[in-house]
Design a protein around this motif. Sequence first.
Motif, PDB file in Angstrom:
ATOM      1  N   GLU A  78      75.733  93.599  19.711  1.00  0.00           N
ATOM      2  CA  GLU A  78      74.543  94.118  20.389  1.00  0.00           C
ATOM      3  C   GLU A  78      74.901  94.770  21.716  1.00  0.00           C
ATOM      4  OE1 GLU A  78      71.238  91.110  18.404  1.00  0.00           O
ATOM      5  OE2 GLU A  78      72.200  90.529  20.289  1.00  0.00           O
ATOM      6  N   ALA A  79      75.842  94.187  22.435  1.00  0.00           N
ATOM      7  CA  ALA A  79      76.289  94.787  23.698  1.00  0.00           C
ATOM      8  C   ALA A  79      76.979  96.119  23.439  1.00  0.00           C
ATOM      9  CB  ALA A  79      77.229  93.834  24.438  1.00  0.00           C
ATOM     10  N   ARG A  80      77.826  96.169  22.418  1.00  0.00           N
ATOM     11  CA  ARG A  80      78.516  97.415  22.083  1.00  0.00           C
ATOM     12  C   ARG A  80      77.516  98.475  21.610  1.00  0.00           C
ATOM     13  NH1 ARG A  80      81.402 101.194  23.374  1.00  0.00           N
ATOM     14  NH2 ARG A  80      82.398 102.343  21.710  1.00  0.00           N
ATOM     15  N   ALA A 116      74.627  99.000  22.641  1.00  0.00           N
ATOM     16  CA  ALA A 116      73.949  99.580  23.799  1.00  0.00           C
ATOM     17  C   ALA A 116      74.791 100.653  24.480  1.00  0.00           C
ATOM     18  CB  ALA A 116      73.604  98.483  24.804  1.00  0.00           C
ATOM     19  N   GLU A 117      76.089 100.683  24.175  1.00  0.00           N
ATOM     20  CA  GLU A 117      76.999 101.623  24.845  1.00  0.00           C
ATOM     21  C   GLU A 117      77.557 102.712  23.940  1.00  0.00           C
ATOM     22  OE1 GLU A 117      80.044  99.003  26.156  1.00  0.00           O
ATOM     23  OE2 GLU A 117      78.803  98.100  27.721  1.00  0.00           O
ATOM     24  N   VAL A 118      77.571 102.479  22.645  1.00  0.00           N
ATOM     25  CA  VAL A 118      78.246 103.390  21.716  1.00  0.00           C
ATOM     26  C   VAL A 118      77.590 104.772  21.716  1.00  0.00           C
ATOM     27  CG1 VAL A 118      76.914 102.755  19.659  1.00  0.00           C
ATOM     28  CG2 VAL A 118      79.251 103.537  19.418  1.00  0.00           C
ATOM     29  N   THR A 119      78.424 105.788  21.609  1.00  0.00           N
ATOM     30  CA  THR A 119      77.909 107.163  21.563  1.00  0.00           C
ATOM     31  C   THR A 119      78.317 107.881  20.277  1.00  0.00           C
ATOM     32  OG1 THR A 119      79.854 107.982  22.761  1.00  0.00           O
ATOM     33  CG2 THR A 119      77.889 107.402  24.068  1.00  0.00           C
ATOM     34  N   ALA A 164      78.258 103.609  15.547  1.00  0.00           N
ATOM     35  CA  ALA A 164      76.905 103.048  15.635  1.00  0.00           C
ATOM     36  C   ALA A 164      76.444 102.551  14.268  1.00  0.00           C
ATOM     37  CB  ALA A 164      75.932 104.092  16.183  1.00  0.00           C
TER      38      ALA A 164
END
Length: 122
Positions: free
Chosen positions: A82-84, A86-89, A94
């Motif tokens: 969940e933390a990742r 929020a940051e993945v582009t 994703a």
Amino acid sequence: MSTAPRPSAVPQPPDQPEAIRAALAQVAPHLLADFDRDRAASTARARAEVSAAPLRAFTEAWAVEVAIARHPETAARLRALEARAAEVTELGEAREITTEISRIRNAAAIEAGLRTAGGPAR
């Protein structure tokens, strides 16, 4: 040495709010305030709508949370995903994250008795 998940010392509770809260107090006490807040909101919504549906949804959602928290390695993995997320582009990453989060939550729903493997929610 086996890599299979170890069974939790806390059994999966029946899908009743007090039983879920008691299990949550043992496996994830840091979530009790959220549980109590969600329970109050669901109760108010159920009264306003004159429907048991909000309470059913609340109970099922928290049964899944307990099923996850009963397995600390799984809970830690879910938090990391969940933390990742929020940051993945990157779209492919994703999708991989979303797939794994879904797999964890579906397995927890099965463990909580809310659905069967390959089957619909109850």
